[in-house]
Design an enzyme around this catalytic site. Structure first.
Site, PDB file in Angstrom:
ATOM      1  N   LEU A   1      11.875   5.869   5.065  1.00 25.96           N
ATOM      2  CA  LEU A   1      10.494   5.370   5.101  1.00 25.96           C
ATOM      3  C   LEU A   1       9.960   5.306   3.674  1.00 25.96           C
ATOM      4  O   LEU A   1      10.012   6.300   2.952  1.00 25.96           O
ATOM      5  CB  LEU A   1       9.596   6.318   5.892  1.00 25.96           C
ATOM      6  CG  LEU A   1       9.663   6.335   7.416  1.00 25.96           C
ATOM      7  CD1 LEU A   1       8.553   7.230   7.943  1.00 25.96           C
ATOM      8  CD2 LEU A   1       9.552   4.938   8.020  1.00 25.96           C
ATOM      9  N   HIS A   2       9.440   4.168   3.277  1.00 31.07           N
ATOM     10  CA  HIS A   2       8.816   4.093   1.944  1.00 31.07           C
ATOM     11  C   HIS A   2       7.732   3.029   1.830  1.00 31.07           C
ATOM     12  O   HIS A   2       7.141   2.860   0.769  1.00 31.07           O
ATOM     13  CB  HIS A   2       9.874   3.851   0.876  1.00 31.07           C
ATOM     14  CG  HIS A   2      10.451   2.451   0.911  1.00 31.07           C
ATOM     15  ND1 HIS A   2      11.444   2.082   1.782  1.00 31.07           N
ATOM     16  CD2 HIS A   2      10.147   1.341   0.204  1.00 31.07           C
ATOM     17  CE1 HIS A   2      11.737   0.815   1.591  1.00 31.07           C
ATOM     18  NE2 HIS A   2      10.965   0.315   0.655  1.00 31.07           N
ATOM     19  N   ARG A   3       7.459   2.272   2.903  1.00 31.93           N
ATOM     20  CA  ARG A   3       6.427   1.224   2.808  1.00 31.93           C
ATOM     21  C   ARG A   3       5.059   1.869   2.663  1.00 31.93           C
ATOM     22  O   ARG A   3       4.752   2.850   3.356  1.00 31.93           O
ATOM     23  CB  ARG A   3       6.418   0.357   4.083  1.00 31.93           C
ATOM     24  CG  ARG A   3       7.665  -0.468   4.292  1.00 31.93           C
ATOM     25  CD  ARG A   3       7.424  -1.942   3.976  1.00 31.93           C
ATOM     26  NE  ARG A   3       7.943  -2.295   2.682  1.00 31.93           N
ATOM     27  CZ  ARG A   3       9.229  -2.547   2.409  1.00 31.93           C
ATOM     28  NH1 ARG A   3      10.156  -2.493   3.332  1.00 31.93           N
ATOM     29  NH2 ARG A   3       9.577  -2.848   1.186  1.00 31.93           N
TER      30      ARG A   3
END
Ligand code: UD1
Ligand code: UDP
Length: 360
Positions: A202-204
């Site tokens: 997850l990085h958005r």
């Protein structure tokens, strides 16, 4: 004429490697410029070693900043570099700030731009990547698409169809080149994972920057870990936010540093399910036939959904969707979408070479 490739982030390295290799085989004069948007060992250098990319001819060392600050710094640094190197053509990859800055700097200097991975659209202008994609595709002289949908988007936006080439997916070239080295058992052993496990990235901004979204993600993952052990290599962007939001090394949650490409793909290949908001990971799971649950409301890669491996889920839908995946049959066979066949790099190199011969 000289070809100058601009890369700056982890996904850029994975996409550029096959294009640089295919052009090298033709003996072309090429220069590789790293903007330094990603700079940690595990976000940058490790990919150059693993993917056989030549060391960059320059690393501009631009680093992190707000959207405007980073893009502005990239633009200024790239202008100087382009003036010094005087390329005939600049090749840019994907949809990150380095991609936009390179395309804009080149266009303002009158240097033609080729865009690899053109025409993807999420139709969500709140994503910085969607802004980058739309602008870069207006600036580009040559546009390389991974799917027919992308070609359609470009046509509707008025891009001259003569500039657009459907060539397949260079990220999948890289995957197929290294496939034999993706070793799930070794990757599992290195991180003390059980035989059945999942992988999470997850990085958005929409998932990690807003504390409420990060808390919802942390809650959903913690509950999901009750059903499946989760290996979670954390991108630096999400690390602090997700920890603050309550994601911790708990039973079933294995928080890891960002992984190198071969080890990461080893884990993905052996995973019972992948949970992600990454663009590239949606495509990689498609080709590997690994079920993917994408924690987003839109995707610029709808072919991954129609293919049958990928599904978009909201945080509240994650656990039921995961249970369904774990109870069900494998999502799809090993056949990827058309032209995702490992030959995109050579197709791109052929178009670039012909273009350069015409413009010499
Ligand atoms: C960028 C791209 C995104 C892509 C992602 C791939 C833009 C707008 N976004 O997001 O589309 O999916 O790369 O991974 O270009 N940081 C480090 N070390 C690094 C790099 C970054 O610690 O080597 C941290 C910094 O705190 C930085 C933050 O991560 O502020 C964000 O980095 P940045 O490059 O601005 O955007 P990404 O979130 O990585
Ligand atoms: N990746 C990796 N190690 C990790 C996470 C991702 O090697 O810990 C690879 C992944 O296989 C993918 C690429 O990095 O090919 C793109 O990653 P990212 O999700 O950062 O970018 P996006 O595709 O969302 O722009």
């Amino acid at each position: 004429g000289r070809v100058l490739h601009v890369v700056g982030t982890r996904p850029n390295f994975v996409k550029a490697a096959p294009v640089v290799a295919a052009l090298r085989a033709t003996g072309h004069d090429q220069v590789l410029v790293h903007t330094g948007q990603h700079y940690d060992e595990r976000m940058s250098h490790i990919f150059f070693r693993e993917l056989g990319l030549p060391a960059p001819d320059t690393d501009l060392g631009v680093g992190s900043g707000s959207q405007a600050r980073q893009t502005a710094d990239l633009l200024v640094a790239l202008e100087t570099e382009l003036l010094a190197r005087a390329p005939a053509l600049v090749v840019v990859y994907g949809d990150v700030n380095s991609t936009l800055a390179a395309a804009l700097a080149a266009a303002k200097l009158g240097i033609p731009v080729a865009h690899v991975e053109a025409g993807l659209r999420s139709f969500d202008m709140a994503m910085p990547e969607e802004v980058n994609r739309r602008l870069v595709d207006q600036l580009a002289e040559l546009l390389f698409a991974t799917s027919p949908e992308a070609v359609g988007h470009l046509a509707r936006e008025g891009v001259d169809p003569g500039r657009v080439h459907l060539v397949g997916n260079p990220m999948i070239d890289t995957l197929l080149t290294h496939l034999d080295h993706f070793d799930p058992a070794a990757a599992r052993a290195a991180h003390a994972l059980p035989e059945r496990y999942g992988v999470v990235t997850l990085h958005r901004p929409a998932n990690v920057d807003d504390p409420e979204a990060a808390a919802a993600a942390a809650r959903a993952l913690t509950e999901a870990a009750g059903h499946l052990d989760l290996a979670v290599p954390l991108h630096p962007r999400g690390r602090e936010a997700l920890r603050k939001a309550g994601l911790a090394d708990a039973p079933g949650i294995h928080l890891l540093e960002p992984l190198g490409y071969v080890e990461f793909m080893g884990l993905v290949r052996g995973a019972a399910a992948v949970i992600t908001d990454s663009g590239g990971v949606q495509e990689e799971t498609t080709v590997l036939g690994v079920p993917c649950l994408t924690l987003r409301t839109t995707t610029e890669r709808p072919v991954t959904v129609t293919h049958g491996t990928n599904r978009l889920v909201r945080h509240g839908e994650l656990v039921p969707a995961l249970r369904k995946v774990l109870d069900g049959q494998p999502a799809a066979g090993p056949e990827g979408p058309p032209l995702w066949d490992g030959k995109a790099g050579p197709r791109i190199a052929r178009v670039l070479t012909e273009w350069l011969e015409r413009h010499d």
